[in-house]
Scaffold this active site. Structure first.
Site, PDB file in Angstrom:
ATOM      1  N   LYS A  73     -18.497   8.482 -33.629  1.00  0.00           N
ATOM      2  CA  LYS A  73     -18.463   7.192 -32.920  1.00  0.00           C
ATOM      3  C   LYS A  73     -17.215   7.143 -32.070  1.00  0.00           C
ATOM      4  CE  LYS A  73     -20.270   3.087 -32.224  1.00  0.00           C
ATOM      5  NZ  LYS A  73     -20.157   3.360 -30.760  1.00  0.00           N
ATOM      6  N   LYS A  97      -9.613   5.770 -37.722  1.00  0.00           N
ATOM      7  CA  LYS A  97      -9.837   4.335 -37.477  1.00  0.00           C
ATOM      8  C   LYS A  97     -11.091   3.834 -38.203  1.00  0.00           C
ATOM      9  CE  LYS A  97      -9.377   3.257 -33.162  1.00  0.00           C
ATOM     10  NZ  LYS A  97      -9.583   2.985 -31.714  1.00  0.00           N
ATOM     11  N   LYS A 109     -15.216  11.067 -29.110  1.00  0.00           N
ATOM     12  CA  LYS A 109     -14.768  10.398 -27.869  1.00  0.00           C
ATOM     13  C   LYS A 109     -15.251  11.222 -26.690  1.00  0.00           C
ATOM     14  CE  LYS A 109     -12.013   6.854 -26.652  1.00  0.00           C
ATOM     15  NZ  LYS A 109     -11.590   5.641 -27.367  1.00  0.00           N
ATOM     16  N   THR A 193     -12.589  -6.127 -29.508  1.00  0.00           N
ATOM     17  CA  THR A 193     -11.324  -5.400 -29.652  1.00  0.00           C
ATOM     18  C   THR A 193     -10.152  -6.387 -29.606  1.00  0.00           C
ATOM     19  OG1 THR A 193     -12.350  -3.490 -28.634  1.00  0.00           O
ATOM     20  CG2 THR A 193      -9.946  -3.489 -28.748  1.00  0.00           C
ATOM     21  N   ASN A 224     -10.129  -5.261 -20.846  1.00  0.00           N
ATOM     22  CA  ASN A 224     -10.953  -5.832 -21.916  1.00  0.00           C
ATOM     23  C   ASN A 224     -10.093  -6.167 -23.145  1.00  0.00           C
ATOM     24  OD1 ASN A 224     -12.528  -5.042 -24.590  1.00  0.00           O
ATOM     25  ND2 ASN A 224     -13.949  -6.044 -23.206  1.00  0.00           N
ATOM     26  N   SER A 352     -19.063  -2.622 -32.867  1.00  0.00           N
ATOM     27  CA  SER A 352     -20.018  -1.579 -32.454  1.00  0.00           C
ATOM     28  C   SER A 352     -20.879  -1.180 -33.643  1.00  0.00           C
ATOM     29  CB  SER A 352     -19.270  -0.343 -31.941  1.00  0.00           C
ATOM     30  OG  SER A 352     -18.946  -0.492 -30.582  1.00  0.00           O
TER      31      SER A 352
HETATM   32  N1  LIG Z   1     -12.665  -1.450 -24.984  1.00  0.00           N
HETATM   33  C1  LIG Z   1     -12.604  -1.264 -26.284  1.00  0.00           C
HETATM   34  O1  LIG Z   1     -13.485  -1.701 -27.038  1.00  0.00           O
HETATM   35  C2  LIG Z   1     -11.443  -0.564 -26.899  1.00  0.00           C
HETATM   36  C3  LIG Z   1     -10.361  -0.154 -26.154  1.00  0.00           C
HETATM   37  N2  LIG Z   1      -9.291   0.425 -26.765  1.00  0.00           N
HETATM   38  C4  LIG Z   1      -8.142   0.890 -26.018  1.00  0.00           C
HETATM   39  O2  LIG Z   1      -7.542  -0.191 -25.313  1.00  0.00           O
HETATM   40  C5  LIG Z   1      -6.900   0.321 -24.142  1.00  0.00           C
HETATM   41  C6  LIG Z   1      -7.419  -0.446 -22.937  1.00  0.00           C
HETATM   42  O3  LIG Z   1      -8.837  -0.265 -22.888  1.00  0.00           O
HETATM   43  P1  LIG Z   1      -9.794  -1.348 -22.233  1.00  0.00           P
HETATM   44  O4  LIG Z   1      -9.151  -2.681 -22.287  1.00  0.00           O
HETATM   45  O5  LIG Z   1     -11.129  -1.146 -22.810  1.00  0.00           O
HETATM   46  O6  LIG Z   1      -9.838  -0.812 -20.747  1.00  0.00           O
HETATM   47  P2  LIG Z   1     -10.176  -1.609 -19.399  1.00  0.00           P
HETATM   48  O7  LIG Z   1     -10.667  -0.576 -18.468  1.00  0.00           O
HETATM   49  O8  LIG Z   1     -11.004  -2.799 -19.667  1.00  0.00           O
HETATM   50  O9  LIG Z   1      -8.744  -2.131 -18.949  1.00  0.00           O
HETATM   51  C7  LIG Z   1      -7.646  -1.302 -18.776  1.00  0.00           C
HETATM   52  C8  LIG Z   1      -6.572  -2.173 -18.159  1.00  0.00           C
HETATM   53  O10 LIG Z   1      -5.343  -1.469 -18.199  1.00  0.00           O
HETATM   54  C9  LIG Z   1      -4.742  -1.592 -16.939  1.00  0.00           C
HETATM   55  N3  LIG Z   1      -3.844  -0.458 -16.745  1.00  0.00           N
HETATM   56  C10 LIG Z   1      -4.146   0.832 -16.482  1.00  0.00           C
HETATM   57  N4  LIG Z   1      -3.021   1.550 -16.350  1.00  0.00           N
HETATM   58  C11 LIG Z   1      -2.003   0.683 -16.545  1.00  0.00           C
HETATM   59  C12 LIG Z   1      -0.595   0.803 -16.547  1.00  0.00           C
HETATM   60  N5  LIG Z   1      -0.031   1.976 -16.298  1.00  0.00           N
HETATM   61  N6  LIG Z   1       0.157  -0.294 -16.803  1.00  0.00           N
HETATM   62  C13 LIG Z   1      -0.425  -1.480 -17.036  1.00  0.00           C
HETATM   63  N7  LIG Z   1      -1.742  -1.654 -17.045  1.00  0.00           N
HETATM   64  C14 LIG Z   1      -2.518  -0.587 -16.807  1.00  0.00           C
HETATM   65  C15 LIG Z   1      -5.879  -1.632 -15.946  1.00  0.00           C
HETATM   66  O11 LIG Z   1      -5.504  -2.194 -14.714  1.00  0.00           O
HETATM   67  C16 LIG Z   1      -6.857  -2.516 -16.704  1.00  0.00           C
HETATM   68  O12 LIG Z   1      -6.562  -3.884 -16.479  1.00  0.00           O
HETATM   69  C17 LIG Z   1      -7.205   1.815 -24.125  1.00  0.00           C
HETATM   70  O13 LIG Z   1      -6.154   2.503 -24.748  1.00  0.00           O
HETATM   71  C18 LIG Z   1      -8.463   1.922 -24.961  1.00  0.00           C
HETATM   72  O14 LIG Z   1      -8.648   3.211 -25.508  1.00  0.00           O
HETATM   73  C19 LIG Z   1      -9.249   0.574 -28.128  1.00  0.00           C
HETATM   74  C20 LIG Z   1     -10.289   0.175 -28.905  1.00  0.00           C
HETATM   75  C21 LIG Z   1     -11.510  -0.333 -28.350  1.00  0.00           C
HETATM   76  O1  LIG Z   2     -16.805   0.850 -30.073  1.00  0.00           O
HETATM   77  C1  LIG Z   2     -16.742   2.048 -30.260  1.00  0.00           C
HETATM   78  O2  LIG Z   2     -17.639   2.707 -30.720  1.00  0.00           O
HETATM   79  C2  LIG Z   2     -15.502   2.841 -29.949  1.00  0.00           C
HETATM   80  C3  LIG Z   2     -14.384   2.085 -29.339  1.00  0.00           C
HETATM   81  C4  LIG Z   2     -13.292   3.055 -29.009  1.00  0.00           C
HETATM   82  O3  LIG Z   2     -13.493   3.953 -28.224  1.00  0.00           O
HETATM   83  C5  LIG Z   2     -12.007   2.932 -29.666  1.00  0.00           C
HETATM   84  O4  LIG Z   2     -11.902   2.239 -30.679  1.00  0.00           O
HETATM   85  O5  LIG Z   2     -11.046   3.556 -29.200  1.00  0.00           O
END
Ligand SMILES: NC(=O)C1=CN([C@@H]2O[C@H](COP(=O)(O)OP(=O)(O)OC[C@H]3O[C@@H](n4cnc5c(N)ncnc54)[C@H](O)[C@@H]3O)[C@@H](O)[C@H]2O)C=CC1
Ligand SMILES: O=C(O)CCC(=O)C(=O)O
Length: 419
Positions: A73, A97, A109, A193, A224, A352
């Protein structure tokens, strides 16, 4: 364009974290050999016809780190800096995790090295469908279930689900999570998240005797995970004083109006230009005086060169791997309470799991039911990790890794090895 320090190899850091926890657990070498490294690594070339008629080749990956406790996952990331080692690190963290929140999944991943901000929706669709075909033998509801990560979303999941279903000849919603609701997505997955991050911050504040109401918060990365965490913290009475994204940052020491900022971001894709706020650089944002810092962007945001400048009392890792081990040591020495990624951001994969269960049962739950279950899972996991920290006198990261790695080790011991 803002830059992060991404020079450290995330996979090497993941292995260092594994060893630190395995040492305290007293894990024998045989078990380490069996659980430390990815089970399966696939690199694929993805040719895509671009809108100008030319073919471009993208390098892409799917890594399955562990199937010891269930199907793989983990999300799929589209980013120009995706490398195989980064995807291996992210898959490894997924294994621990899922075990920390005790859901029956292993870790996996995926990633595509591409710049989605400079691709059209049609190009992204063609890329996603071709990538899905390339990883098709690996994925499936019983094998490995992708989800969104950085710069992928519910639309990306819909294309994957459709491509997979076309190959099978029938609809297979359980092949991905984070789908649109009308394709078998779950209520609450989009917020999960950030909501999980919020619950773990609540637990940490309670443990530390730090009132959340009035606490000052800084969020790095307003996507997000970061924006939903900010929204819930704001609604709980915390003061979110600064946020940034990949192109700019905004600061108001009296607090930002987060719902309005989210509205601006949804309209323009940026936080830039938010009224009643001043611009702030990425370096200054991380160094702000605050109670809670939420790094919610990419790996290695806080590293050996900037860790000493962090003034937060609590660091809640919404992102995966935002602190290097060297930064960890600096912050621990300063007495900062760190909520480690494999605990802090596990709300996403937890919902998820709920989505996958609903798809498999063809029976869908109410939103409040999902939030109640999520809160329970996150709070149990936080308290399990805290207990290990206190019992073994280790930091929260080692404690979380001990919980996750210990559960995976137990699973492989019971399963045994054949022949
Ligand atoms: N979406 C999910 O369900 C999950 C996400 N994560 C982690 O959370 C983190 C963010 O993921 P999401 O929010 O899903 O991605 P996203 O694509 O929704 O948002 C990423 C955000 O980070 C910003 N960003 C990128 N580079 C940056 C920088 N250098 N400085 C400041 N902001 C920057 C972008 O502009 C964007 O607003 C990642 O590390 C991801 O692996 C972890 C668990 C689950
Ligand atoms: O929702 C999922 O299956 C995975 C989310 C994810 O990629 C993460 O927790 O880093």
């Amino acid at each position: 364009m803002l830059t992060t320090t991404r020079t450290e190899n995330a996979y090497e850091l993941a292995l260092q974290n594994f060893d630190a926890a395995a040492d305290v657990l007293g894990l024998d070498n045989d078990t380490r050999e069996m659980i430390k490294f990815p089970e399966r690594v696939l690199t694929v070339s993805v040719p895509v016809r671009m809108d100008d008629g030319r073919i471009r080749r993208f390098e892409a990956y799917r890594v399955q780190h562990s199937s010891a406790r269930g199907p793989g996952k983990g999300g799929i990331r589209y980013h120009p800096q995706v490398t195989l080692d980064e995807v291996k690190a992210l898959a490894t963290w997924m294994t621990w995790k899922c075990a920390v929140v005790n859901i029956p999944f292993g870790g996996a991943k995926g990633g595509v090295t591409c710049d989605p901000k400079h691709m059209s929706a049609h190009e992204l669709e063609r890329l996603t469908r071709r990538y899905t075909s390339a990883i098709l033998p690996l994925i499936g509801p019983e094998k490995d279930i992708p989800a969104p990560d950085v710069y992928t979303n519910s639309q990306t999941m819909a294309w994957i689900m459709d491509t997979f279903s076309m190959m099978k000849g029938y609809a297979v919603p359980g092949v991905v999570t984070g789908k649109p609701l009308n394709l078998g997505g779950s209520l609450g997955r989009n917020e999960a998240t950030g909501r999980g991050v919020f619950y773990t911050i609540e637990c940490a504040c309670q443990h530390l005797g730090l009132p959340l109401k009035g606490a000052s918060v800084v969020v790095q990365g307003f996507g997000n995970a970061g924006s939903i965490a900010a929204q819930l913290l704001h609604a709980a009475g915390a003061k979110v004083i600064a946020v940034n994204d990949s192109s700019s940052g905004v600061y108001n020491r009296n607090g930002l109006n987060i719902p309005e900022l989210m509205h601006l971001k949804s309209l323009t894709g940026k936080v830039e230009g938010f009224p009643e706020a001043e611009p702030i650089t990425p370096e200054d944002l991380l160094a702000l005086e605050c109670d809670i810092l939420v790094p919610a962007a990419l790996e290695n945001a806080v590293h050996v060169d900037n860790a000493a400048k962090v003034k937060a009392k609590v660091v809640a890792e919404a992102a995966n791997g935002p602190l290097t081990p060297a930064a960890d040591r600096v912050l621990e020495d300063k007495g900062v309470f760190i909520i480690p990624d494999i605990l802090c951001n596990a709300g996403g994969v937890t919902v998820s799991y709920f989505e996958w269960v609903q798809d498999e049962q063809h029976l869908f739950w109410q939103e409040q039911d999902i939030y109640d279950r999520l809160e329970k899972v996150m709070k149990i996991a936080f308290n399990d990790v805290l207990k290990i920290r206190l019992d073994h006198k280790v930091d929260m990261r080692i404690a979380a890794n001990m919980l996750g790695i210990g559960r995976v080790a137990d699973a492989v011991r019971v399963r045994g090895i054949y022949p």
